[in-house]
Scaffold this active site. Structure first.
Site, PDB file in Angstrom:
ATOM      1  N   LYS A  59       0.856  -1.186   0.000  1.00  0.00           N
ATOM      2  CA  LYS A  59       0.000   0.000   0.000  1.00  0.00           C
ATOM      3  C   LYS A  59       0.892   1.235   0.000  1.00  0.00           C
ATOM      4  CE  LYS A  59      -1.486   2.855   2.878  1.00  0.00           C
ATOM      5  NZ  LYS A  59      -1.558   4.090   1.995  1.00  0.00           N
ATOM      6  N   CYS A  89      13.809  11.593   5.723  1.00  0.00           N
ATOM      7  CA  CYS A  89      13.798  11.071   7.099  1.00  0.00           C
ATOM      8  C   CYS A  89      15.127  11.339   7.798  1.00  0.00           C
ATOM      9  CB  CYS A  89      13.526   9.579   7.081  1.00  0.00           C
ATOM     10  SG  CYS A  89      14.740   8.640   6.136  1.00  0.00           S
ATOM     11  N   GLU A 128      10.312   1.698  10.052  1.00  0.00           N
ATOM     12  CA  GLU A 128      11.282   2.710   9.619  1.00  0.00           C
ATOM     13  C   GLU A 128      10.598   4.052   9.822  1.00  0.00           C
ATOM     14  OE1 GLU A 128      14.498   0.236   8.042  1.00  0.00           O
ATOM     15  OE2 GLU A 128      14.273   2.318   8.662  1.00  0.00           O
ATOM     16  N   GLU A 175      10.480  16.329  14.694  1.00  0.00           N
ATOM     17  CA  GLU A 175      10.746  16.248  13.256  1.00  0.00           C
ATOM     18  C   GLU A 175       9.843  17.224  12.512  1.00  0.00           C
ATOM     19  OE1 GLU A 175       9.282  12.855  10.928  1.00  0.00           O
ATOM     20  OE2 GLU A 175      11.323  12.632  10.185  1.00  0.00           O
TER      21      GLU A 175
HETATM   22  N1  LIG Z   1      13.102   5.699   8.358  1.00  0.00           N
HETATM   23  C1  LIG Z   1      12.954   5.758   7.059  1.00  0.00           C
HETATM   24  O1  LIG Z   1      13.624   5.051   6.284  1.00  0.00           O
HETATM   25  C2  LIG Z   1      11.944   6.714   6.471  1.00  0.00           C
HETATM   26  C3  LIG Z   1      11.946   6.913   5.092  1.00  0.00           C
HETATM   27  C4  LIG Z   1      11.002   7.803   4.546  1.00  0.00           C
HETATM   28  C5  LIG Z   1      10.096   8.472   5.365  1.00  0.00           C
HETATM   29  N2  LIG Z   1      10.144   8.241   6.709  1.00  0.00           N
HETATM   30  C6  LIG Z   1       9.222   8.960   7.599  1.00  0.00           C
HETATM   31  O2  LIG Z   1       7.911   9.014   7.027  1.00  0.00           O
HETATM   32  C7  LIG Z   1       7.250  10.204   7.476  1.00  0.00           C
HETATM   33  C8  LIG Z   1       6.683  10.945   6.292  1.00  0.00           C
HETATM   34  O3  LIG Z   1       5.865  10.067   5.546  1.00  0.00           O
HETATM   35  P1  LIG Z   1       4.265  10.138   5.655  1.00  0.00           P
HETATM   36  O4  LIG Z   1       3.816  11.519   5.951  1.00  0.00           O
HETATM   37  O5  LIG Z   1       3.738   9.421   4.473  1.00  0.00           O
HETATM   38  O6  LIG Z   1       4.013   9.246   6.977  1.00  0.00           O
HETATM   39  P2  LIG Z   1       2.595   8.701   7.486  1.00  0.00           P
HETATM   40  O7  LIG Z   1       2.892   7.943   8.712  1.00  0.00           O
HETATM   41  O8  LIG Z   1       1.591   9.785   7.515  1.00  0.00           O
HETATM   42  O9  LIG Z   1       2.123   7.694   6.323  1.00  0.00           O
HETATM   43  C9  LIG Z   1       2.959   6.659   5.897  1.00  0.00           C
HETATM   44  C10 LIG Z   1       2.089   5.548   5.307  1.00  0.00           C
HETATM   45  O10 LIG Z   1       1.283   5.026   6.353  1.00  0.00           O
HETATM   46  C11 LIG Z   1      -0.077   4.991   5.943  1.00  0.00           C
HETATM   47  N3  LIG Z   1      -0.908   5.120   7.131  1.00  0.00           N
HETATM   48  C12 LIG Z   1      -1.364   6.243   7.711  1.00  0.00           C
HETATM   49  N4  LIG Z   1      -2.102   5.961   8.792  1.00  0.00           N
HETATM   50  C13 LIG Z   1      -2.124   4.598   8.901  1.00  0.00           C
HETATM   51  C14 LIG Z   1      -2.719   3.665   9.803  1.00  0.00           C
HETATM   52  N5  LIG Z   1      -3.474   4.075  10.832  1.00  0.00           N
HETATM   53  N6  LIG Z   1      -2.542   2.338   9.608  1.00  0.00           N
HETATM   54  C15 LIG Z   1      -1.774   1.896   8.576  1.00  0.00           C
HETATM   55  N7  LIG Z   1      -1.190   2.728   7.666  1.00  0.00           N
HETATM   56  C16 LIG Z   1      -1.361   4.058   7.844  1.00  0.00           C
HETATM   57  C17 LIG Z   1      -0.186   6.125   4.970  1.00  0.00           C
HETATM   58  O11 LIG Z   1      -1.302   5.955   4.132  1.00  0.00           O
HETATM   59  C18 LIG Z   1       1.137   6.017   4.225  1.00  0.00           C
HETATM   60  O12 LIG Z   1       1.033   5.045   3.207  1.00  0.00           O
HETATM   61  C19 LIG Z   1       8.313  11.037   8.188  1.00  0.00           C
HETATM   62  O13 LIG Z   1       8.190  10.889   9.584  1.00  0.00           O
HETATM   63  C20 LIG Z   1       9.608  10.404   7.723  1.00  0.00           C
HETATM   64  O14 LIG Z   1      10.663  10.594   8.647  1.00  0.00           O
HETATM   65  C21 LIG Z   1      11.042   7.390   7.285  1.00  0.00           C
HETATM   66  C1  LIG Z   2      15.915   7.433   1.346  1.00  0.00           C
HETATM   67  N1  LIG Z   2      16.174   7.664   2.754  1.00  0.00           N
HETATM   68  C2  LIG Z   2      15.683   6.493   3.543  1.00  0.00           C
HETATM   69  C3  LIG Z   2      17.575   7.863   3.042  1.00  0.00           C
HETATM   70  C4  LIG Z   2      15.503   8.900   3.222  1.00  0.00           C
HETATM   71  C5  LIG Z   2      14.081   8.811   3.366  1.00  0.00           C
HETATM   72  O1  LIG Z   2      13.382   9.739   3.736  1.00  0.00           O
END
Ligand SMILES: NC(=O)c1ccc[n+]([C@@H]2O[C@H](COP(=O)([O-])OP(=O)(O)OC[C@H]3O[C@@H](n4cnc5c(N)ncnc54)[C@H](O)[C@@H]3O)[C@@H](O)[C@H]2O)c1
Ligand SMILES: C[N+](C)(C)CC=O
Length: 489
Positions: free
Chosen positions: A174, A283, A249, A384
């Site tokens: 998803k 991230c 993650e 963040e």
């Molecule tokens: N650690 C890593 O490798 C990494 C990489 C990229 C982004 N991120 C993090 O992602 C965040 C930004 O992405 P975002 O805004 O899409 O995050 P988000 O948590 O809002 O959404 C991420 C995904 O989770 C889904 N989601 C939302 N609520 C849910 C629920 N209740 N149950 C199951 N799925 C659900 C969303 O539809 C989306 O597909 C930032 O905090 C960033 O740091 C981390």
């Molecule tokens: C691609 N990466 C995981 C390093 C950064 C993501 O937000």
């Protein structure tokens, strides 16, 4: 462009016929209409993945054959690189140069895990019991739910899809509901590469609907999530229904430590790269600058001068250096944090608002922003922001730098800039983070595991461990001289 979901080898609309418009964050134009799945669609995808794993042949297909299919996907991604990059820039607003680089990284991920598919044949161990043999084997986990964010749509999906397929699992992906375009395209490539029906399934839709079903459903054996910390906590709780495996993650608030003995010009340039790359929507963005007190004023002056020159614009314009934020809602979140910083007494030295150029008014743009005079107690230092906002703190000693760097709930990544490599290695050893860069910022690649300490999550993606995360470990013990034990004689 009208796009559907891929369930059990068929492209299908949602059961309730709902759809969602996808917009370009540069100008808010509608670029696609996609199927909007519900829990019922997710359930159908999970049933397909479950039946295929339990009754199909994918998990028992020779690993070398699985590897060849995964390699073929990498080759097709390279063939479709320009179209995939175009879709990614349309969807996210990131520059076309960034999108092209993402596609190179993504094809390499599929090549890397293709190569790992048939390399772990298990191991024989020396049994301490006479007349017996022992072997340790790795087997696929089963049905994998995979949920990804909007900032690196296909890259974060690839980090999950490639190892899951190579190790013989079935899966339901998803993607973020606001950036699904490249995930849809890559499933078209799965078909071309020969991924069998039911092995890989794609469901589009909201997290609280489709994502929640993946996390809760007792036919899912692992949920792998990349996204925000609060969503991660929700998923952890939901996953308890059947004690499924969880990989998280999550976010980061990543320190970038610059000592006075660093290469000054390199450190300034890398500090910009660390926090303003992809408009800070990364991230591992270096959004917390810790600079040695003796060079603070000179360093900030150099940063501000370069920050003012960053060119915002259309991701398809080669002169653009930074695109828009992903949405109006996300820009409002970033603006809220800027207000918090001001109220907390941080000094705004550049940015802090929306650009005024006429050509940027239809996009979700925000100026690269720097705050000085920051302290660890501030929310803008602890939380963040996930946007182009840098906080600057100072330190006098290495010990103070390490203490401040470790002083958040996160532990994803960090960097240290100094010419004293012993000091750099000592700082790297003390930082509580999954990745530490010395005299660089941002490099990541398929060979090295990625993941966080503390509340940045658990589990690792990429590297050999990223493959193993999609396997179970089994000990097979054989008695070579069976006889009664007469325990209850
Ligand atoms: N650690 C890593 O490798 C990494 C990489 C990229 C982004 N991120 C993090 O992602 C965040 C930004 O992405 P975002 O805004 O899409 O995050 P988000 O948590 O809002 O959404 C991420 C995904 O989770 C889904 N989601 C939302 N609520 C849910 C629920 N209740 N149950 C199951 N799925 C659900 C969303 O539809 C989306 O597909 C930032 O905090 C960033 O740091 C981390
Ligand atoms: C691609 N990466 C995981 C390093 C950064 C993501 O937000």
């Amino acid at each position: 462009m009208r796009l559907n979901m891929f369930i059990n080898g068929e492209w299908v609309s949602s059961i309730n016929k709902e759809t969602r418009e996808i917009i370009n964050p540069f100008n808010q134009e509608v670029i696609a209409t996609v199927a909007e799945g519900s829990r019922e669609d997710a359930k159908q995808a999970i049933v397909a993945a479950r039946k295929t794993f339990d009754e199909g042949t994918w998990s028992t297909t020779p690993a070398s054959e699985r590897g060849e299919i995964v390699r073929k996907i990498g080759e097709l991604i390279l063939q479709e690189k320009e179209e995939l990059a175009r879709l990614e820039t349309l969807d996210t607003g990131k520059t076309i140069e960034e999108s092209r680089a993402d596609m190179d990284d993504i094809s390499n991920v599929f090549f890397y895990f293709a190569g790992l598919a048939d390399k772990d044949g298990g191991e024989l161990i020396e049994s301490p019991i006479p007349h017996s043999t022992s072997k340790i084997v790795r087997e696929p986990i089963g049905v994998c739910g995979q949920i990804t964010p909007w900032n690196y749509p296909l890259l974060q999906a690839a980090w999950k899809l490639a190892p899951a397929l190579a190790s013989g699992n079935t899966l339901v992906l998803k993607p973020s509901e606001i950036t699904p375009l490249t995930s849809v395209k890559v499933f078209e490539l799965f078909e071309q590469a020969g991924v069998p029906k039911g092995v890989a399934n794609l469901v589009l839709g909201a997290g609280a609907e489709v994502g929640a079903e993946l996390a809760e459903n007792t036919d899912v054996d692992l949920i792998s999530f990349t996204g925000g910390i609060e969503t991660g906590k929700t998923i952890m709780q939901a996953a308890s229904t059947n004690v499924k495996k969880v990989a998280l993650e999550l976010g980061g608030k990543n320190p970038n430590i610059v000592f006075a003995d660093a290469d000054f010009d390199v450190a300034v340039d890398q500090a910009l790269n660390a926090v303003f790359f992809h408009a800070g929507q990364v991230c591992s963005a270096g959004s917390r600058l810790l600079v040695e007190e003796s060079i603070h004023d000179q360093f900030v002056e150099a940063l501000v001068k370069r920050t003012k020159q960053i060119k915002l614009g259309n991701g398809f314009d080669d002169s653009t250096q930074s695109g828009p934020l992903i949405s109006a809602e996300h820009r409002a979140k970033v603006e809220g944090y800027v207000e918090v910083g001001l109220k907390e007494g941080a000094q705004l030295v550049v940015g802090g608002g929306r650009p005024e150029q006429a050509e940027l008014q239809n996009g979700f743009f925000y100026l690269p922003t720097i705050f000085t005079g920051c302290t660890s107690e501030m929310r803008i230092v602890q939380e963040e922001v996930f946007g182009p906002v840098l906080t600057v703190e100072t330190f006098k000693t290495k010990e103070e730098a390490v203490k401040k760097a470790n002083d958040t709930i996160y532990g994803l990544a960090g960097a240290v800039f100094t010419k004293d490599i012993d000091k750099a290695e000592d700082v790297a050893r003390q930082l509580r983070m999954g990745t530490v860069w010395i005299n660089d910022f941002h490099p990541y690649f398929a060979q090295a595991p990625w993941g966080g300490y503390k509340q940045s999550g658990f589990g690792r993606e990429l590297g050999k461990i990223g493959f193993e995360e999609y396997t179970e470990v089994k000990h097979v013990y054989r008695n070579t001289k069976p006889e009664a034990v007469n325990w209850f004689s």
